[in-house]
Design an enzyme around this catalytic site. Structure first.
Site, PDB file in Angstrom:
ATOM      1  N   ASP A  17     158.608  -6.870  85.676  1.00  0.00           N
ATOM      2  CA  ASP A  17     159.444  -5.803  86.219  1.00  0.00           C
ATOM      3  C   ASP A  17     160.657  -6.270  87.026  1.00  0.00           C
ATOM      4  OD1 ASP A  17     157.201  -4.656  85.124  1.00  0.00           O
ATOM      5  OD2 ASP A  17     157.038  -3.072  86.607  1.00  0.00           O
ATOM      6  N   GLU A  69     145.532  -3.752  92.860  1.00  0.00           N
ATOM      7  CA  GLU A  69     146.470  -4.187  91.827  1.00  0.00           C
ATOM      8  C   GLU A  69     147.048  -5.565  92.150  1.00  0.00           C
ATOM      9  OE1 GLU A  69     150.452  -2.386  89.576  1.00  0.00           O
ATOM     10  OE2 GLU A  69     149.752  -1.505  91.459  1.00  0.00           O
TER      11      GLU A  69
END
Length: 747
Positions: free
Chosen positions: A508, A705
């Protein structure tokens, strides 16, 4: 929530789940078991228990819903006679469909110890709380997924939510409540309305329909069963048979876990076993089946070729046009989701990592999931990186991310599974046989080589199509910019880049060359291509496609040579992305971090590589990537460290750390000069990673995460039991400290 999820779970038997609901002051357990038999998949049963928490008010009132819906052709009908006051005793639902045949669902009353709210309001005479409330309705198939509201705020004792109307309008169950609430307020007035547990109820309305909601209201601890029986099975499931079934499922799981996923030192205390079982069970329990249409942009706009400077702006304008955007499908996918509550869909680059622990447990399930992914391939070889199938899946995704583009790639991590399969076939990873009678099914592709070869041969044309799609659509330029490299062809660039993101890379917001340029070359992508090419070579060799294997060998050699020629920077002593400067010269842009070490993480550096020392230096430097909690994603010295959204600009991520461990282990167990140093790094990194995830699981009740590189605290999405569950595989890896040291040749 103070934590929730499976404590133990096996898709073939069932398991035990705990929900620690601190807000509603109740701990709920569900025990689930599958019962084989018949021609329609057998039956199943679940026992739901609730126990008030220590800080719960006395008495604690809890309301529980169970609902059943029938999508498509078939029938679903409540068998009990409508009585107006609810259903006392067992509620019976009968159904039938082509796939399931005839079946029944029983919702039991539960044991005599169950208690219900007493009659404290005149409304009790019309709706007593000591029986099941049942409402039926006909719902269009495409709306059945709207069964429940995502917020339980309006169900808390005594609270009236300001968002009630919005929630009711968007959820079937709460729409059923609206008429009841309005009628009670009209009859008794707002100041004399029934208590919340009697107000927030569905109507007693048993009738024809494809959707039936059951509501039970309890006082204090409670328990009841839901029993699903297939009519084609010889025996019907009963509550009396469940205790032994639950015990058998638990004993089988625990015994098999100890033998198949054996934890190695220093993680052999019972606390680590409970942790590992929970992490693996939530990974395995995250497997789901998804079906529906998907949104695809098939415009093939010329801007999507990203050929000119300023391409990202032109591509953004093209994406804003509706031309070519359409619904495709329906498609189906069997997949392991990264997080059941937050990301309930398939992610291409997550999947390969998610499946690695599952492959050790049940290769049959693993290969069926891989097959399901490749069944989605289009005629060009593209597979969408996110599988957002149907309106329910789309409801969980921001609108701007729902459209899939046929020129977007993702790291090809499914090929990690083909490597795992071939390793096991070649006995590099021994098969662990247990007393489980289902082991022959789980290990069928490992014990029957012909079956495995047939599987690979069947998929091979799709794999080859997929591979060459990558080579064509993600190619980078060498000769156009006078770059010097061993091969004029092996260079790669992610498509779908914006100024600050390359979402397709999976990393990302990781820093990249600025501004974006069509002459960029990406270190991570060429590394993934090297891993993918090596895997294709191994597959071709395994199934006897020798000419193809030679072809892949040529590509593999050229990729490895070009990684050095195009991406190694002597000054920085690391691998770097490349771009074109203002003088049309190819230059390196170095942001030390996961991208820099991906040639090592992808397994492309042999133990005697002259670049290996620099890789180990970067990994082990506390001012660069090393932390007491794991390897950070970006060097602490980088100007972009911890900046902007800080998604891949400092946090610790489990999948890349796992790859670091596997390749450190490879070096450590070799005869290379750096073997001892690699063993030391491997031992400490393995311990750091496990302790970080365990400590946060113990503290918060969740896997996360990512993890903070300064504190080790879990952050971003909680209950992220996809690739974070690689911690289980890490705990099974060999101990190289002290007497546990494995020497070259023992693996």
């Amino acid at each position: 929530m103070a934590g929730y999820g499976w404590n133990e779970y096996d898709v073939r038997y069932g398991g035990h789940q705990t929900i620690n609901d601190a807000e509603n002051k109740v701990n709920i357990t569900t025990e689930f078991v599958k019962v084989p038999g018949g021609q329609h998949g057998g039956g199943w049963a679940v026992r739901i228990k609730g126990v008030p928490r220590e800080d719960a008010p006395m008495p604690l009132i809890s309301t529980v819903f169970f609902y059943a819906g029938m999508e498509g052709p078939g029938s679903l009908k409540v068998q009990n006679e409508p009585e107006g006051l609810g259903v006392a005793g067992t509620l019976n639902i009968a159904g039938s469909s082509n796939e399931l045949g005839d079946f029944t669902i029983e919702i039991t009353e539960g044991p005599e110890s169950n208690s219900h709210p007493p009659a404290t309001h005149p409304s009790y005479k019309d709706k007593p709380m000591d029986r099941a409330i049942v409402a039926s309705m006909q719902v269009p198939d495409e709306e059945l997924w709207r069964a429940k509201c995502t917020s339980n705020a309006i169900m808390r004792s005594g609270e009236r939510s300001a968002n009630l109307k919005l929630q009711i309008d968007t959820a079937i169950i709460f729409s059923l409540m609206k008429g009841e609430i309005d009628a009670l307020v009209a009859e008794y007035g707002a100041d004399n309305a029934p208590p919340p547990w009697a107000t927030f109820t569905i109507p007693n309305k048993i009738e024809e329909g494809n959707f039936h909601v059951v509501q039970k209201v309890f006082q204090g601890a409670f328990e009841f069963d839901v029993l699903y029986s297939s009519s084609s099975a010889e025996e019907k499931i009963t509550s009396g048979s469940l205790d032994s079934a639950f015990k058998h499922a638990k004993a089988t799981f625990t015994d098999r876990f100890r033998k198949v996923l054996t934890l190695n030192a220093p993680f052999q205390e019972s606390k680590y076993l409970d942790f590992a079982k929970s992490m693996f069970s939530n990974l395995f329990g995250g497997i789901g089946y998804f079906y529906g249409d998907t949104v695809v942009d098939r415009s093939y706009a010329p801007e999507y070729k990203e050929e000119y400077e300023g391409f990202w702006e032109e591509a953004a304008a093209a994406r804003a046009r509706p031309d070519g955007v359409r619904l495709e499908g329906p498609s189906e996918l069997y997949t392991s989701s990264p997080s059941r509550p937050f990301f309930p869909r398939g992610f291409l680059w997550d999947e390969g990592f998610d499946l690695l622990p599952i492959a050790d447990w049940d290769m049959n399930v693993t290969l069926e999931i891989v097959r399901s992914w490749f069944n989605l391939i289009d005629e060009d070889g593209w597979i969408a990186r996110e599988q957002i199938l149907g309106p329910e899946a789309r409801s969980k995704v921001p609108r701007e991310f729902t459209v899939q583009y046929p020129h977007y790639a993702n790291p090809p991590t499914l090929f990690l599974i083909f490597n795992s399969l071939i390793d096991k076939l070649d006995s590099k990873t021994p098969i662990r046989i247990t007393d489980d009678p289902l082991d022959p099914i789980r290990n069928s592709h490992l014990t029957d080589r012909a079956l495995a070869l047939d599987y690979l041969r069947t998929l091979y044309p799709l794999l080859r199509r997929h591979y060459f799609w990558y080579r064509e659509t993600q190619r980078g330029e060498i000769t156009d910019y006078d770059r010097v490299a061993f091969s004029p062809k092996e260079a790669y660039r992610w498509r779908g880049r914006t100024e600050q993101h390359i979402l397709t890379s999976g990393l990302d917001d990781y820093p990249r060359p600025q501004p974006p340029h069509p002459g960029e070359l990406h270190t991570d992508l060429i590394s993934w291509m090297g891993m993918m090419t090596r895997s294709m070579r191994r597959i071709a060799e395994t199934i006897g496609e020798h000419d193809d294997a030679k072809e892949y060998q040529g590509y593999e050699t050229a990729i490895i040579r070009n990684i050095d020629d195009l991406h190694w920077d002597d000054k920085e002593q690391t691998y770097c992305d490349a771009t074109i400067d203002d003088y049309d010269e190819s230059v390196h842009v170095c942001h030390k971090g996961y991208v820099s070490i991906l040639p090592f993480l992808a397994g492309l550096l042999p133990p005697d590589s002259p670049r290996l020392k620099a890789m180990l230096d970067l990994i082990s430097d506390p001012e660069e990537l090393w932390t007491p909690y794991g390897l950070r994603s970006l060097s602490q010295k980088d100007e972009f460290y911890g900046t902007s959204e800080n998604y891949w600009r400092s946090p610790i991520w489990m999948p890349l750390n796992y790859l670091a461990l596997t390749n450190l282990l490879h070096v450590a167990t070799s005869a290379a000069p750096l073997a001892k140093r690699a063993a030391e790094l491997y031992t400490q990194l393995r311990k750091n990673l496990v302790e970080t995830v365990y400590r946060e699981w113990k503290r918060t009740g969740f896997a996360w995460e990512q993890y903070n590189p300064e504190t080790g605290e879990g952050q971003r999405t909680r209950h992220f039991t996809g690739w974070t569950s690689l911690v289980v595989k890490i705990m099974t890896m060999p101990d190289l400290s002290g007497e546990g040291r494995i020497v070259h040749g023992e693996l």
